[in-house]
Design an enzyme around this catalytic site. Structure first.
Site, mmCIF file in Angstrom:
data_model
loop_
_atom_site.group_PDB
_atom_site.id
_atom_site.type_symbol
_atom_site.label_atom_id
_atom_site.label_comp_id
_atom_site.label_asym_id
_atom_site.label_seq_id
_atom_site.Cartn_x
_atom_site.Cartn_y
_atom_site.Cartn_z
ATOM 1 N N LEU A 9 0.858 -1.193 0.000
ATOM 2 C CA LEU A 9 0.000 0.000 0.000
ATOM 3 C C LEU A 9 0.891 1.238 0.000
ATOM 4 O O LEU A 9 1.641 1.476 0.944
ATOM 5 C CB LEU A 9 -0.903 0.009 1.234
ATOM 6 C CG LEU A 9 -1.686 -1.289 1.512
ATOM 7 C CD1 LEU A 9 -2.579 -1.111 2.726
ATOM 8 C CD2 LEU A 9 -2.499 -1.721 0.287
ATOM 9 N N ALA A 11 -0.164 4.486 -1.853
ATOM 10 C CA ALA A 11 -0.805 5.537 -2.653
ATOM 11 C C ALA A 11 -0.929 6.870 -1.925
ATOM 12 O O ALA A 11 -1.222 7.885 -2.536
ATOM 13 C CB ALA A 11 -2.181 5.069 -3.110
ATOM 14 N N ARG A 16 2.186 14.830 6.359
ATOM 15 C CA ARG A 16 3.117 15.287 7.399
ATOM 16 C C ARG A 16 4.571 15.392 6.924
ATOM 17 O O ARG A 16 5.414 15.924 7.616
ATOM 18 C CB ARG A 16 3.017 14.363 8.622
ATOM 19 C CG ARG A 16 1.813 14.671 9.485
ATOM 20 C CD ARG A 16 1.585 13.604 10.534
ATOM 21 N NE ARG A 16 0.982 12.404 9.962
ATOM 22 C CZ ARG A 16 0.805 11.264 10.633
ATOM 23 N NH1 ARG A 16 1.209 11.165 11.880
ATOM 24 N NH2 ARG A 16 0.238 10.232 10.059
ATOM 25 N N GLN A 74 -4.731 3.704 -7.299
ATOM 26 C CA GLN A 74 -5.841 4.114 -6.434
ATOM 27 C C GLN A 74 -5.982 5.622 -6.642
ATOM 28 O O GLN A 74 -5.149 6.396 -6.166
ATOM 29 C CB GLN A 74 -5.522 3.795 -4.969
ATOM 30 C CG GLN A 74 -6.702 4.043 -4.044
ATOM 31 C CD GLN A 74 -6.301 4.123 -2.577
ATOM 32 O OE1 GLN A 74 -5.153 4.417 -2.248
ATOM 33 N NE2 GLN A 74 -7.258 3.881 -1.688
ATOM 34 N N ARG A 442 57.277 26.155 -27.824
ATOM 35 C CA ARG A 442 57.426 27.306 -26.934
ATOM 36 C C ARG A 442 58.349 28.311 -27.624
ATOM 37 O O ARG A 442 59.192 27.923 -28.434
ATOM 38 C CB ARG A 442 57.992 26.903 -25.580
ATOM 39 C CG ARG A 442 59.233 26.028 -25.635
ATOM 40 C CD ARG A 442 59.854 25.835 -24.254
ATOM 41 N NE ARG A 442 59.475 24.588 -23.630
ATOM 42 C CZ ARG A 442 60.362 23.685 -23.156
ATOM 43 N NH1 ARG A 442 61.678 23.891 -23.234
ATOM 44 N NH2 ARG A 442 59.938 22.600 -22.597
HETATM 45 C C1 UD1 Z 1 -2.215 2.392 9.382
HETATM 46 C C2 UD1 Z 1 -3.152 1.441 10.140
HETATM 47 C C3 UD1 Z 1 -2.748 1.465 11.610
HETATM 48 C C4 UD1 Z 1 -1.305 1.070 11.753
HETATM 49 C C5 UD1 Z 1 -0.404 1.948 10.892
HETATM 50 C C6 UD1 Z 1 0.993 1.406 10.883
HETATM 51 C C7 UD1 Z 1 -5.333 1.457 9.052
HETATM 52 C C8 UD1 Z 1 -6.704 1.973 9.085
HETATM 53 N N1 UD1 Z 1 -4.504 1.878 9.994
HETATM 54 O O1 UD1 Z 1 -2.460 3.696 9.892
HETATM 55 O O2 UD1 Z 1 -3.581 0.551 12.338
HETATM 56 O O3 UD1 Z 1 -0.918 1.152 13.119
HETATM 57 O O4 UD1 Z 1 -0.877 1.968 9.539
HETATM 58 O O5 UD1 Z 1 1.872 2.292 10.233
HETATM 59 O O6 UD1 Z 1 -5.021 0.653 8.191
HETATM 60 N N2 UD1 Z 1 -2.458 4.137 1.815
HETATM 61 C C9 UD1 Z 1 -2.927 4.001 0.529
HETATM 62 N N3 UD1 Z 1 -4.171 4.468 0.218
HETATM 63 C C10 UD1 Z 1 -4.971 5.057 1.132
HETATM 64 C C11 UD1 Z 1 -4.490 5.198 2.451
HETATM 65 C C12 UD1 Z 1 -3.227 4.729 2.769
HETATM 66 O O7 UD1 Z 1 -2.243 3.463 -0.338
HETATM 67 O O8 UD1 Z 1 -6.082 5.422 0.760
HETATM 68 C C13 UD1 Z 1 -1.113 3.646 2.136
HETATM 69 C C14 UD1 Z 1 -0.170 4.755 2.521
HETATM 70 O O9 UD1 Z 1 0.556 5.221 1.376
HETATM 71 C C15 UD1 Z 1 0.750 4.089 3.532
HETATM 72 C C16 UD1 Z 1 -0.083 2.969 4.112
HETATM 73 O O10 UD1 Z 1 -1.180 2.782 3.244
HETATM 74 O O11 UD1 Z 1 1.902 3.551 2.914
HETATM 75 C C17 UD1 Z 1 -0.590 3.320 5.522
HETATM 76 O O12 UD1 Z 1 -1.359 4.484 5.434
HETATM 77 P P1 UD1 Z 1 -1.325 5.618 6.531
HETATM 78 O O13 UD1 Z 1 -2.268 6.674 6.127
HETATM 79 O O14 UD1 Z 1 0.058 5.990 6.866
HETATM 80 O O15 UD1 Z 1 -2.007 4.793 7.747
HETATM 81 P P2 UD1 Z 1 -1.852 5.072 9.272
HETATM 82 O O16 UD1 Z 1 -2.761 6.150 9.658
HETATM 83 O O17 UD1 Z 1 -0.434 5.179 9.623
#
Ligand code: UD1
Ligand code: CA
Length: 476
Positions: A9, A11, A16, A74, A442
């Protein structure tokens, strides 16, 4: 691992980070964060890797290609559950088990992925999830367990009350799912929560509804579960990976004089009995042989440094090759396609670009060699310059074996010097020089006797010299 595929994952934008570059493209030890995640999956034996990408996905083409991955786009970041759904649609039919990884958690290790796969299989569980106990769990989803130790629920920080926030066991975001469970349950997720997102973590409750278990696997090293959300966390993760990288080098027989002041990127290789002195940076795909000494302040990128060579302080190499036993620096600059022959010497303030120098050749001081082929045992005097560029095109200089080039010579390329030739100091060589010849260019030296006494006596006075009296003859 047969029948096991991975979805990464990746996307999210990562607000931050305060960056225009997508979060997972930020480098850790010289490679994008998500590259490390893909490498862990690949080293665990997973061949099918699907990258779920959105924001700025062009920045990640190299990483996807490197691991022979597939891309699932996505378009809108509706949450990790929605991202997994996008990834699932790109998986081949042979995937029976699916490892889901977070592109922002680059510290996960291959053996941890393997144990997560094994843990799910043993219990025939719907899923296994990697967890970790963190001293400060803020920001992570908390893992709530059933009395039998299986996972009861994962609650996001923003949906948690004070008692749940006090739980220190967190969700790493790394899971293994039975594919059929995932396919059946991802479409059932809803976005009824504090962030109005589809949470992948809600699958835990859905598993329980099916009478299936989700087994937790606690990470041996809690650092492995860390996700990167800010530049500070990026630096922390980099420090952890760097420390591990340098420890591994030392274990393999490399002396690292000051580990805290040494930077070695993830794909660099160094042979045993090499010594890395303080303040050295080894970057990219650099390969260092055995018994090499790299002194303070050297920066070596995408270069090959062969056995027994020595890089003296503050040398900068990019895309260069230094053959066995050659000595380079201090303050040398070897640019792409510089190829320094066995036992050759490149000295201070010498720049070499796209040039091959033969065995035992020396260019010890203040020289530029570009687009050249220099034979064996040639001696390139101080201040020699190959004038390789006429403002439009680059031209070659060819210097034969054993040529002696006097100081302050310019070779106006294209030009060829035959073997054993001697170039007198201060020459501007515009035409080919045959083998064994002496080439001079030279103006003849002229002497004007007593000129200073007659015309500039004040210079002598300033230097505290007596101004000699000239006889009548000399006065004229
Ligand atoms: C997520 C988990 C949390 C966990 C944490 C660990 C969920 C709901 N929460 O939270 O339980 O402790 O990771 O780091 O799953 N991403 C996508 N598409 C989206 C949203 C996110 O591809 O629509 C990807 C992001 O690029 C990232 C990863 O998923 O690489 C995690 O997403 P992030 O938004 O960082 O989740 P956290 O809030 O950290
Ligand atoms: Ca995260």
């Amino acid at each position: 691992m047969k029948g096991v595929s991975a979805i990464i994952l990746a996307a999210g934008l990562g607000k931050r980070m305060k960056s225009t570059l997508p979060k997972v493209a930020h480098a850790v030890l010289g490679r994008p964060m998500v590259w490390h995640v893909a490498r862990a999956a690949s080293e665990a034996g997973i061949s099918e890797i699907v990258f779920v990408l959105g924001h700025g996905r062009n920045a990640l083409e190299g990483t996807v290609d490197r691991f022979g991955g597939k891309v699932a786009v996505q378009e809108k970041q509706l949450g990790t559950g929605d991202a997994a759904r996008a990834g699932l649609s790109a998986l081949s039919a042979r995937a029976r088990e699916v490892v889901v990884l977070c592109g922002d958690a680059p510290l996960v290790r291959p053996r941890t992925i393997k144990s997560l796969v094994a843990a799910r299989r043993i219990r025939s569980a719907a899923a296994s999830v990697l967890t970790g106990i963190l001293p400060d769990p803020a920001g992570y989803g908390r893992v709530l367990r059933n009395p039998d130790g299986t996972v009861a629920r994962i609650v996001e920080e923003r949906d948690a009350d004070a008692s749940i926030r006090a739980v220190r066991e967190v969700n790493s975001g790394t899971y293994v799912f039975e594919r059929s469970f995932l396919a059946r349950n991802l479409p059932r997720l809803t976005d009824v929560n504090a962030q109005r997102e589809f949470y992948l973590t809600d699958l835990v409750v859905q598993a329980l509804e099916e009478g299936k278990a989700v087994v937790p696997v606690a990470a041996g090293d809690a650092n492995e579960v860390r996700g990167i959300n800010s530049r500070r966390e990026l630096a922390e993760a980099t420090a952890l990976l760097l420390g591990a990288r340098i420890a591994a080098l030392m274990d393999s027989g490399v002396t690292v004089v000051d580990p805290r002041r040494t930077y070695v990127e993830t794909e660099v290789r160094v042979g045993p009995d090499s010594v890395i002195e303080p303040g050295v940076a080894l970057l990219g795909t650099t390969r260092v042989g055995r018994g090499v000494r790299i002194q303070a302040g050297c920066v070596v990128e995408d270069s090959l440094v062969e056995d027994g060579a020595r890089l003296r302080p503050y040398s900068v190499l990019t895309g260069a090759r230094v053959r066995k036993g050659a000595i380079v620096g201090p303050f040398a600059h070897l640019r792409p396609e510089a190829d320094i022959g066995e036992g050759a010497h490149i000295g201070n303030f010498v720049e070499v670009k796209k040039s091959r120098l033969g065995k035992g050749t020396k260019a010890n001081h203040l020289t530029y060699i570009g687009d050249s082929i220099v034979g064996r045992k040639a001696n390139i005097g101080a201040g020699t310059i190959t004038c390789n560029y006429d403002g439009i095109a680059k031209h070659p200089t060819v210097i034969g074996d054993g040529v002696f080039v006097g100081s302050d010579t310019q070779f106006v390329a294209p030009v060829t010097i035959g073997k054993g030739a001697l170039i007198g100091a201060g020459a501007t060589i515009t035409r080919d020089v045959p083998a064994y010849a002496l080439a001079l260019s030279r103006a003849e030296q002229k002497i004007l006797e007593n000129w200073v006494v007659r015309k500039k006596p004040e210079l002598l006075k300033k230097a505290g010299l007596k101004v000699p009296k000239l006889s009548g003859e000399d006065e004229k």
